[in-house]
Design a protein around this motif. Structure first.
Motif, PDB file in Angstrom:
ATOM      1  N   PRO A  33       0.753  -1.342   0.121  1.00  0.00           N
ATOM      2  CA  PRO A  33      -0.140  -0.150  -0.078  1.00  0.00           C
ATOM      3  C   PRO A  33       0.772   1.430   0.024  1.00  0.00           C
ATOM      4  O   PRO A  33       0.347   2.440  -0.217  1.00  0.00           O
ATOM      5  CB  PRO A  33      -0.716  -0.199   1.332  1.00  0.00           C
ATOM      6  N   GLY A  34       2.088   1.243   0.303  1.00  0.00           N
ATOM      7  CA  GLY A  34       2.750   2.460   0.594  1.00  0.00           C
ATOM      8  C   GLY A  34       2.618   3.141   1.681  1.00  0.00           C
ATOM      9  O   GLY A  34       1.761   2.786   2.485  1.00  0.00           O
ATOM     10  N   ARG A  35       3.570   4.441   2.065  1.00  0.00           N
ATOM     11  CA  ARG A  35       3.279   4.863   3.185  1.00  0.00           C
ATOM     12  C   ARG A  35       1.804   5.646   3.404  1.00  0.00           C
ATOM     13  O   ARG A  35       1.278   5.623   4.427  1.00  0.00           O
ATOM     14  CB  ARG A  35       4.259   5.951   3.447  1.00  0.00           C
ATOM     15  N   PRO A  36       1.317   6.280   2.484  1.00  0.00           N
ATOM     16  CA  PRO A  36       0.020   6.963   2.605  1.00  0.00           C
ATOM     17  C   PRO A  36      -1.206   5.927   2.699  1.00  0.00           C
ATOM     18  O   PRO A  36      -1.940   5.977   3.567  1.00  0.00           O
ATOM     19  CB  PRO A  36      -0.214   7.591   1.190  1.00  0.00           C
ATOM     20  N   GLY A  37      -0.990   4.809   2.119  1.00  0.00           N
ATOM     21  CA  GLY A  37      -2.156   3.786   2.200  1.00  0.00           C
ATOM     22  C   GLY A  37      -2.163   3.129   3.658  1.00  0.00           C
ATOM     23  O   GLY A  37      -2.942   2.859   4.292  1.00  0.00           O
ATOM     24  N   LEU A  38      -0.759   2.966   4.180  1.00  0.00           N
ATOM     25  CA  LEU A  38      -0.681   2.337   5.501  1.00  0.00           C
ATOM     26  C   LEU A  38      -1.244   3.613   6.506  1.00  0.00           C
ATOM     27  O   LEU A  38      -1.693   2.801   7.581  1.00  0.00           O
ATOM     28  CB  LEU A  38       0.866   2.186   5.687  1.00  0.00           C
ATOM     29  N   ARG A  39      -0.946   4.826   6.392  1.00  0.00           N
ATOM     30  CA  ARG A  39      -1.689   5.652   7.366  1.00  0.00           C
ATOM     31  C   ARG A  39      -3.219   5.497   7.294  1.00  0.00           C
ATOM     32  O   ARG A  39      -3.851   5.600   8.343  1.00  0.00           O
ATOM     33  CB  ARG A  39      -1.202   6.986   6.980  1.00  0.00           C
ATOM     34  N   VAL A  40      -3.721   5.393   6.133  1.00  0.00           N
ATOM     35  CA  VAL A  40      -5.029   5.305   6.152  1.00  0.00           C
ATOM     36  C   VAL A  40      -5.714   4.081   6.705  1.00  0.00           C
ATOM     37  O   VAL A  40      -6.595   4.010   7.508  1.00  0.00           O
ATOM     38  CB  VAL A  40      -5.606   5.240   4.590  1.00  0.00           C
ATOM     39  N   LEU A  41      -4.766   3.104   6.665  1.00  0.00           N
ATOM     40  CA  LEU A  41      -5.196   1.614   7.399  1.00  0.00           C
ATOM     41  C   LEU A  41      -5.084   1.674   8.808  1.00  0.00           C
ATOM     42  O   LEU A  41      -5.977   1.353   9.423  1.00  0.00           O
ATOM     43  CB  LEU A  41      -4.414   0.492   6.529  1.00  0.00           C
ATOM     44  N   LEU A  42      -4.159   2.450   9.300  1.00  0.00           N
ATOM     45  CA  LEU A  42      -3.917   2.583  10.594  1.00  0.00           C
ATOM     46  C   LEU A  42      -5.296   3.576  11.218  1.00  0.00           C
ATOM     47  O   LEU A  42      -5.661   3.037  12.427  1.00  0.00           O
ATOM     48  CB  LEU A  42      -2.822   3.382  11.043  1.00  0.00           C
ATOM     49  N   VAL A  43      -5.509   4.528  10.644  1.00  0.00           N
ATOM     50  CA  VAL A  43      -6.578   5.463  11.156  1.00  0.00           C
ATOM     51  C   VAL A  43      -8.051   4.590  10.991  1.00  0.00           C
ATOM     52  O   VAL A  43      -8.726   4.822  12.039  1.00  0.00           O
ATOM     53  CB  VAL A  43      -6.999   6.944  10.039  1.00  0.00           C
ATOM     54  N   LEU A  44      -8.245   3.896   9.968  1.00  0.00           N
ATOM     55  CA  LEU A  44      -9.390   3.162   9.990  1.00  0.00           C
ATOM     56  C   LEU A  44      -9.614   1.871  11.118  1.00  0.00           C
ATOM     57  O   LEU A  44     -10.320   1.887  11.500  1.00  0.00           O
ATOM     58  CB  LEU A  44      -9.570   2.514   8.593  1.00  0.00           C
ATOM     59  N   GLY A  45      -8.278   1.467  11.227  1.00  0.00           N
ATOM     60  CA  GLY A  45      -8.364   0.480  12.498  1.00  0.00           C
ATOM     61  C   GLY A  45      -8.404   1.210  13.680  1.00  0.00           C
ATOM     62  O   GLY A  45      -9.222   0.828  14.669  1.00  0.00           O
ATOM     63  N   LEU A  46      -8.030   2.360  13.847  1.00  0.00           N
ATOM     64  CA  LEU A  46      -7.923   2.965  15.132  1.00  0.00           C
ATOM     65  C   LEU A  46      -9.576   3.424  15.477  1.00  0.00           C
ATOM     66  O   LEU A  46     -10.333   3.347  16.416  1.00  0.00           O
ATOM     67  CB  LEU A  46      -7.251   4.214  15.298  1.00  0.00           C
ATOM     68  N   LEU A  47     -10.159   3.962  14.302  1.00  0.00           N
ATOM     69  CA  LEU A  47     -11.670   4.353  14.373  1.00  0.00           C
ATOM     70  C   LEU A  47     -12.506   3.159  14.694  1.00  0.00           C
ATOM     71  O   LEU A  47     -13.313   3.223  15.435  1.00  0.00           O
ATOM     72  CB  LEU A  47     -11.958   5.061  13.181  1.00  0.00           C
ATOM     73  N   ALA A  48     -12.091   2.128  13.949  1.00  0.00           N
ATOM     74  CA  ALA A  48     -12.887   0.786  14.203  1.00  0.00           C
ATOM     75  C   ALA A  48     -12.550   0.239  15.921  1.00  0.00           C
ATOM     76  O   ALA A  48     -13.948  -0.289  16.385  1.00  0.00           O
ATOM     77  CB  ALA A  48     -12.409  -0.400  13.305  1.00  0.00           C
TER      78      ALA A  48
END
Length: 227
Positions: A33-48
Motif C-alpha cells: 500500500p505504500g506509506r499513505p495507504g498504510l496511514r489510512v489503514l491505521l486510522v481506519l483501524g483506530l476508528l474501528a
C-alpha cells in the motif's frame, strides 16, 4: 556435480506451492500500500477500535436498585404514640335551698345548673326550680339556691326578692345578678367567681376589680347593690 548433504536433506517442493509462491512474488509490488495507504489503514483501524469500545460500553447492563423487601408476614407494626387524654376540668359548687341533699358537689367542667340540682337529689317541689336557670353553665365556687324567694317575670328570669331595694353581692345567686343593669350571664358568673375566690365582697367598691366592669358600668351598679 557433487550433491551436498543439504540438498539431500531438503524435501522436494510441490509444484502447486511453487506456482503459488511465484504468483505472490510477481504481485508483491501491487499489494504494497505504500506509506499513505498504510496511514489510512491505521486510522481506519483506530476508528474501528474506538467504535467497538463505545458499542461495548453502551451494551453493558445498567445496575437496577433493589426494591425494599416486603414486611415479614405476622410481624407487628411499631405501635403508634398514644396520646393520653387531658384531664377533664371540674367545678365545685354549693347547692342549697329546697333540694333533698344540700351540700357541696364536684361536677365535670361544662355542667349545667340542672346537673347540680340532680346531684343534690333534685328539687323537693316541682316549682322550686322556677327560681334558677337550669340551662346555665356552672361556675367554679358558686352557690346555687333552689327555691330562693322571688317571683318569675314573663321572660322567665328571676326578679329581686321583694322587700329589698338593694341586691346583696355576697348572697345573690348568678340568676339574681343578671337582673342588674348591663349584667349578663358571663358577667354574673365573673362576679360569683370573684366572690368565691376572694372570700366574698368586703365593699361595693370591689366590683371594679371584676373583669368587665369599667368605670361607667360601676356607676350604674353601685347604687343597686350592697354587702
Amino acid at each position: 556435480m557433487v550433491q551436498t548433504d543439504s540438498d539431500s536433506i531438503s524435501p522436494p517442493v510441490p509444484s502447486s506451492f511453487a506456482a503459488f509462491r511465484a504468483a505472490v512474488t510477481a504481485q508483491a509490488p501491487a499489494l504494497d500500500p505504500g506509506r499513505p495507504g498504510l496511514r489510512v489503514l491505521l486510522v481506519l483501524g483506530l476508528l474501528a477500535a474506538v467504535a467497538g469500545g463505545i458499542y461495548a460500553w453502551r451494551s453493558s447492563p445498567t445496575p437496577e436498585p433493589l426494591a425494599a423487601p416486603p414486611p415479614i408476614s405476622g410481624s407487628a407494626a411499631p405501635p403508634a404514640a398514644v396520646v393520653s387524654p387531658t384531664p377533664t376540668s371540674s367545678v365545685l359548687v354549693h347547692v342549697t335551698g329546697k333540694v333533698r341533699k344540700p351540700g357541696v358537689y364536684t361536677l365535670p367542667g361544662g355542667s349545667r345548673v340542672a346537673d347540680a340540682v340532680e346531684a343534690a337529689g333534685g328539687a323537693r317541689t316541682d316549682t322550686a326550680t322556677a327560681s334558677v336557670n337550669l340551662a346555665r353553665r356552672l361556675v367554679d365556687g358558686e352557690q346555687i339556691v333552689v327555691g330562693a324567694p322571688g317571683s318569675v317575670s314573663q321572660g322567665g328570669t328571676v326578679a329581686a326578692p321583694p322587700g329589698s331595694d338593694l341586691l346583696d353581692l355576697n348572697t345573690a345567686t348568678p340568676d339574681q345578678l343578671e337582673q342588674l343593669p348591663g349584667v349578663g350571664e358571663v358577667l354574673a358568673a365573673r362576679i360569683a367567681e370573684f366572690r368565691a375566690t376572694h372570700g366574698g365582697f368586703r365593699s361595693v367598691d370591689q366590683l371594679q376589680e371584676v373583669t368587665g366592669i369599667g368605670e361607667r358600668k360601676y356607676a350604674d351598679l353601685k347604687d343597686k347593690v350592697r354587702v
